[in-house]
Design a protein around this motif. Structure first.
Motif, mmCIF file in Angstrom:
data_model
loop_
_atom_site.group_PDB
_atom_site.id
_atom_site.type_symbol
_atom_site.label_atom_id
_atom_site.label_comp_id
_atom_site.label_asym_id
_atom_site.label_seq_id
_atom_site.Cartn_x
_atom_site.Cartn_y
_atom_site.Cartn_z
ATOM 1 N N TYR A 1 0.828 -1.202 0.000
ATOM 2 C CA TYR A 1 0.000 0.000 0.000
ATOM 3 C C TYR A 1 0.864 1.255 0.000
ATOM 4 O O TYR A 1 1.875 1.324 0.716
ATOM 5 C CB TYR A 1 -0.900 0.011 1.237
ATOM 6 N N CYS A 2 0.469 2.239 -0.795
ATOM 7 C CA CYS A 2 1.136 3.547 -0.805
ATOM 8 C C CYS A 2 1.043 4.132 0.598
ATOM 9 O O CYS A 2 -0.019 4.099 1.218
ATOM 10 C CB CYS A 2 0.467 4.465 -1.826
ATOM 11 N N LYS A 3 2.161 4.688 1.086
ATOM 12 C CA LYS A 3 2.188 5.241 2.449
ATOM 13 C C LYS A 3 1.189 6.359 2.641
ATOM 14 O O LYS A 3 0.739 6.610 3.755
ATOM 15 C CB LYS A 3 3.592 5.813 2.738
ATOM 16 N N VAL A 4 0.879 7.076 1.542
ATOM 17 C CA VAL A 4 -0.016 8.221 1.652
ATOM 18 C C VAL A 4 -1.466 7.804 1.399
ATOM 19 O O VAL A 4 -2.305 7.865 2.284
ATOM 20 C CB VAL A 4 0.411 9.353 0.687
ATOM 21 N N CYS A 5 -1.759 7.337 0.175
ATOM 22 C CA CYS A 5 -3.163 7.147 -0.205
ATOM 23 C C CYS A 5 -3.655 5.716 -0.024
ATOM 24 O O CYS A 5 -4.833 5.442 -0.235
ATOM 25 C CB CYS A 5 -3.387 7.600 -1.644
ATOM 26 N N GLN A 6 -2.756 4.780 0.311
ATOM 27 C CA GLN A 6 -3.127 3.386 0.553
ATOM 28 C C GLN A 6 -3.500 2.620 -0.724
ATOM 29 O O GLN A 6 -4.051 1.523 -0.651
ATOM 30 C CB GLN A 6 -4.272 3.254 1.574
ATOM 31 N N ASN A 7 -3.259 3.223 -1.905
ATOM 32 C CA ASN A 7 -3.468 2.475 -3.146
ATOM 33 C C ASN A 7 -2.327 1.461 -3.301
ATOM 34 O O ASN A 7 -1.285 1.583 -2.662
ATOM 35 C CB ASN A 7 -3.474 3.434 -4.345
ATOM 36 N N LEU A 8 -2.527 0.460 -4.153
ATOM 37 C CA LEU A 8 -1.486 -0.536 -4.382
ATOM 38 C C LEU A 8 -0.386 0.053 -5.254
ATOM 39 O O LEU A 8 -0.677 0.710 -6.254
ATOM 40 C CB LEU A 8 -2.079 -1.767 -5.056
ATOM 41 N N THR A 9 0.854 -0.198 -4.898
ATOM 42 C CA THR A 9 1.981 0.360 -5.656
ATOM 43 C C THR A 9 3.234 -0.463 -5.368
ATOM 44 O O THR A 9 3.278 -1.196 -4.377
ATOM 45 C CB THR A 9 2.219 1.833 -5.248
ATOM 46 N N ASP A 10 4.248 -0.350 -6.236
ATOM 47 C CA ASP A 10 5.509 -1.026 -5.926
ATOM 48 C C ASP A 10 6.589 -0.010 -5.547
ATOM 49 O O ASP A 10 7.764 -0.359 -5.442
ATOM 50 C CB ASP A 10 5.962 -1.947 -7.069
ATOM 51 N N THR A 11 6.191 1.246 -5.367
ATOM 52 C CA THR A 11 7.111 2.261 -4.844
ATOM 53 C C THR A 11 6.586 2.695 -3.471
ATOM 54 O O THR A 11 5.446 2.400 -3.137
ATOM 55 C CB THR A 11 7.151 3.480 -5.793
#
Lengths: 200, 200
Positions: A57-67
């Protein structure tokens, strides 16, 4: 006598545990997978492990990401004064496909559902409120949860919390879908469309 | 801008390549898999690799098995004078569940379909004929391919070949399913049921 080899049964069980895959589909998929080439089988199992390993999860928006921070949150051309709150990454994807929304997002990963035992603490609500703290540049939170019972409950719950923080809260419109035929639309939607009428 | 991480896209593509899984289901499954525990992800990917590695076709009947000769073919209590020919392992499984058939099987792994470019050489027909050679104890071959166009074509093709070998060939009955309501059954099935009528 066991009908299938244990390896087949195990694969069928694992596949049947996925959402939307029943026992018969799991059996058909298992036989199909066994009939695939070694290369395709390795690509399939590899992609499962790789996705799980690298995506979080993205640290900010909680969307899935690999960064650490997702491409949308780290894009300087996006408008940081607006956050659209959605239930699932798929919903974010649906809005991104329109190409018209230029603000940021927040993914809750579900909706409040007493029936399924999902409470506010099971969703990424704390992370949303952290983004609305005193130093925040956010001027509007658009709540785009589904327009079913759970989505509406979640929207109500969030709007109360966010208003306390002094941030403007809006809800996406509910009404007749574009191209929708009035005759085939349920009563609740028709009443919502009437309530939400705007001057033309 | 790419909407998802490459890892997610790859997983979605691999899942969407499986039969009966569309793009939207593949997306939903991918997000679900990423949200699963590490343990469950490893079990899923492991079961895929393990099944592919250990499961192959039985040397005799071509059913899926993890032994050289499958449990049915190596069961001395089965009647070796009868072979039931089916299209897929699932069909064998369906007959085994009845618990009434005591003979052996032969799995073709498909049916003749000029539309899909599947000819007799793409099926396990050669292996079936080998089981009917001069030293064979087989007295009857029951053809239990599906009763669609491809299944019927395959049945006709096989019956001609098997009769040349002097082995009795039968076809499972086609007609009104048990519990079936005549009103809701298609014309072809009704005519088949009439043609296949038996004295009571």
């Amino acid at each position: 006598m066991k009908l299938y080899s244990g390896y087949i049964n195990e694969l069928i069980d694992e596949l049947a545990a996925l959402p939307g895959i029943g026992n018969k589909s799991a059996q058909r998929l298992a036989f199909y997978i066994i009939g695939m080439s070694d290369e395709r089988v390795n690509k399939l199992s590899g992609s499962i492990v790789q996705a799980k390993q690298h995506v979080h999860y993205c640290k900010v928006c909680q969307n899935l990401t690999d960064t650490e921070i997702c491409p949308i949150c780290s894009d300087p051309s996006r408008d940081p004064s607006t956050i659209m709150v959605v239930e699932h990454p798929q919903d974010l994807a649906a809005y991104e496909k329109t190409g018209k929304y230029k603000g940021l997002y927040h993914v809750l990963h579900g909706s409040i559902s007493p029936m399924l035992g999902v409470g506010p603490d099971d969703l990424r609500i704390k992370e949303l409120l952290q983004r609305l703290g005193p130093e925040s540049r956010v001027k509007e939170v658009i709540i785009a949860t589904n327009s079913d019972l759970e989505g509406e409950t979640t929207a109500m719950y969030l709007s109360k919390l966010i208003k306390l923080l002094g941030v403007k809260t809006t809800r996406i419109a509910s009404g007749v879908p574009v191209g929708g035929d009035l005759e085939n639309i349920d009563e609740m939607t028709l009443l919502r469309a009437l309530d939400g009428r705007t001057e033309i």
